[in-house]
Design a protein around this motif. Structure first.
Motif, PDB file in Angstrom:
ATOM      1  N   TRP A 114      51.886 -70.087  41.448  1.00 58.84           N
ATOM      2  CA  TRP A 114      51.786 -69.747  42.863  1.00 58.84           C
ATOM      3  C   TRP A 114      50.416 -69.153  43.195  1.00 58.84           C
ATOM      4  O   TRP A 114      49.839 -68.423  42.385  1.00 58.84           O
ATOM      5  CB  TRP A 114      52.826 -68.699  43.247  1.00 58.84           C
ATOM      6  N   ASP A 115      49.951 -69.439  44.379  1.00 59.10           N
ATOM      7  CA  ASP A 115      48.883 -68.653  44.984  1.00 59.10           C
ATOM      8  C   ASP A 115      49.587 -67.495  45.688  1.00 59.10           C
ATOM      9  O   ASP A 115      50.143 -67.663  46.778  1.00 59.10           O
ATOM     10  CB  ASP A 115      48.081 -69.497  45.971  1.00 59.10           C
ATOM     11  N   THR A 116      49.598 -66.343  45.054  1.00 60.35           N
ATOM     12  CA  THR A 116      50.375 -65.216  45.569  1.00 60.35           C
ATOM     13  C   THR A 116      49.749 -64.565  46.793  1.00 60.35           C
ATOM     14  O   THR A 116      50.405 -63.763  47.467  1.00 60.35           O
ATOM     15  CB  THR A 116      50.581 -64.154  44.479  1.00 60.35           C
ATOM     16  N   SER A 170      43.552 -61.835  40.277  1.00 58.76           N
ATOM     17  CA  SER A 170      43.868 -61.720  41.708  1.00 58.76           C
ATOM     18  C   SER A 170      45.287 -62.194  42.012  1.00 58.76           C
ATOM     19  O   SER A 170      45.951 -61.655  42.913  1.00 58.76           O
ATOM     20  CB  SER A 170      42.857 -62.510  42.543  1.00 58.76           C
ATOM     21  N   MET A 171      45.784 -63.176  41.254  1.00 65.38           N
ATOM     22  CA  MET A 171      47.162 -63.638  41.447  1.00 65.38           C
ATOM     23  C   MET A 171      48.157 -62.597  40.933  1.00 65.38           C
ATOM     24  O   MET A 171      49.236 -62.419  41.500  1.00 65.38           O
ATOM     25  CB  MET A 171      47.367 -64.971  40.739  1.00 65.38           C
ATOM     26  N   ILE A 222      52.847 -67.800  37.680  1.00 66.24           N
ATOM     27  CA  ILE A 222      51.458 -67.751  38.145  1.00 66.24           C
ATOM     28  C   ILE A 222      50.490 -68.172  37.043  1.00 66.24           C
ATOM     29  O   ILE A 222      50.794 -68.096  35.853  1.00 66.24           O
ATOM     30  CB  ILE A 222      51.058 -66.347  38.651  1.00 66.24           C
ATOM     31  N   ASP A 223      49.311 -68.595  37.466  1.00 59.81           N
ATOM     32  CA  ASP A 223      48.211 -68.854  36.548  1.00 59.81           C
ATOM     33  C   ASP A 223      47.638 -67.524  36.075  1.00 59.81           C
ATOM     34  O   ASP A 223      47.791 -66.492  36.748  1.00 59.81           O
ATOM     35  CB  ASP A 223      47.121 -69.678  37.252  1.00 59.81           C
ATOM     36  N   LYS A 254      52.052 -65.156  50.312  1.00 57.79           N
ATOM     37  CA  LYS A 254      52.589 -63.794  50.237  1.00 57.79           C
ATOM     38  C   LYS A 254      53.838 -63.623  51.092  1.00 57.79           C
ATOM     39  O   LYS A 254      54.834 -63.018  50.644  1.00 57.79           O
ATOM     40  CB  LYS A 254      51.522 -62.779  50.675  1.00 57.79           C
ATOM     41  N   GLY A 285      48.248 -59.966  43.549  1.00 58.42           N
ATOM     42  CA  GLY A 285      49.038 -60.461  44.674  1.00 58.42           C
ATOM     43  C   GLY A 285      50.527 -60.378  44.403  1.00 58.42           C
ATOM     44  O   GLY A 285      51.316 -60.034  45.287  1.00 58.42           O
TER      45      GLY A 285
END
Length: 237
Positions: free
Chosen positions: A105-107, A137-138, A132-133, A111, A141
């Motif tokens: 996910w791009d958290t 930053s993810m 997540i990757d 969001k 998030g």
């Protein structure tokens, strides 16, 4: 010691390839627990090409360890999790036609959606995790969303491990360290195997759980399911 949750999607794939109920997914899952696994993971998709929604209902009745249900939080998935109430739900951003999960996910971008879903499931006492990757930053998030755990997407680690283990693990150590600092639990999964798991588990601080399916079931064709489960547990010790 991190726990081993076995993803039984491949058992369901084999069953569905011929129709009927061979192999029996429910019996096999019970055997997997009896052999020493500490959790069962399933990832039902809308087309039910492997795990069927009914499988989740049936597994809930028999799983004695922890049932983890993974998936994209579309309406039918949310309804299933609400009904089954597994120990853990892992939110994964896979498209309906994806062969397998291929990104976290791009958290930050998602969001609002993820916050709503996490709040929804946590109200029911279901532990929440976000796939997540290994990007700091993810991780940050995810912490802002209020999730209990992250699941680190380990395909890149598995792909690069044979050439340079130290380089392959580096972003995962960084992400895991960041997660620990903000109080997030750490799970991991995707392409982990007998070959690469021990190093990963040794290097990742505070690893709580790994979810492994494809490699474990494939290795079991040669080595036997009970034997392989205990080989994985030894690598996590």
């Amino acid at each position: 010691m991190a726990i081993l949750s076995v993803n039984v999607n491949k058992i369901a794939t084999l069953r569905n390839s011929r129709g009927g109920n061979v192999p029996d997914l429910i019996k096999t899952s019970m055997d997997i627990e009896r052999f020493g696994a500490q959790g069962i993971t399933i990832h039902p998709r809308p087309d039910e090409r492997h795990i069927r929604y009914q499988d989740a209902r049936d597994l809930k009745k028999v799983v004695q360890t922890e049932l983890n249900i993974e998936g994209n939080p579309i309406e039918s998935f949310v309804q299933l999790v609400d009904e089954v109430k597994p120990a853990q739900v892992t939110l994964v951003p896979d498209a309906p036609d994806a062969i397998t999960s291929n990104a976290g996910w791009d958290t930050l971008k998602h969001k609002d959606l993820l916050s709503e879903m996490v709040k929804h499931f946590k109200k029911q006492g279901i532990r929440t995790s976000i796939f997540i990757d290994p990007v700091v930053s993810m991780v940050e998030g995810a912490a802002a969303i209020g999730v209990d755990r992250i699941e680190l997407y380990t395909e890149d680690y598995a792909k690069n491990y044979p050439n340079d283990p130290r380089k392959a693990i580096a972003p995962y150590i960084e992400a895991a360290t960041a997660a620990s600092k903000v109080g997030l639990g750490i799970n991991a999964g995707h392409d982990l195997s007998l070959d690469n798991l021990k190093y990963f588990a040794q290097e990742i601080p505070d690893l709580l759980e790994v979810s492994i399916g494809h490699a474990l079931i494939s290795e079991s064709l040669y080595l036997g399911l009970e034997n392989v489960i205990n080989m994985y547990k030894a690598r996590l010790a």
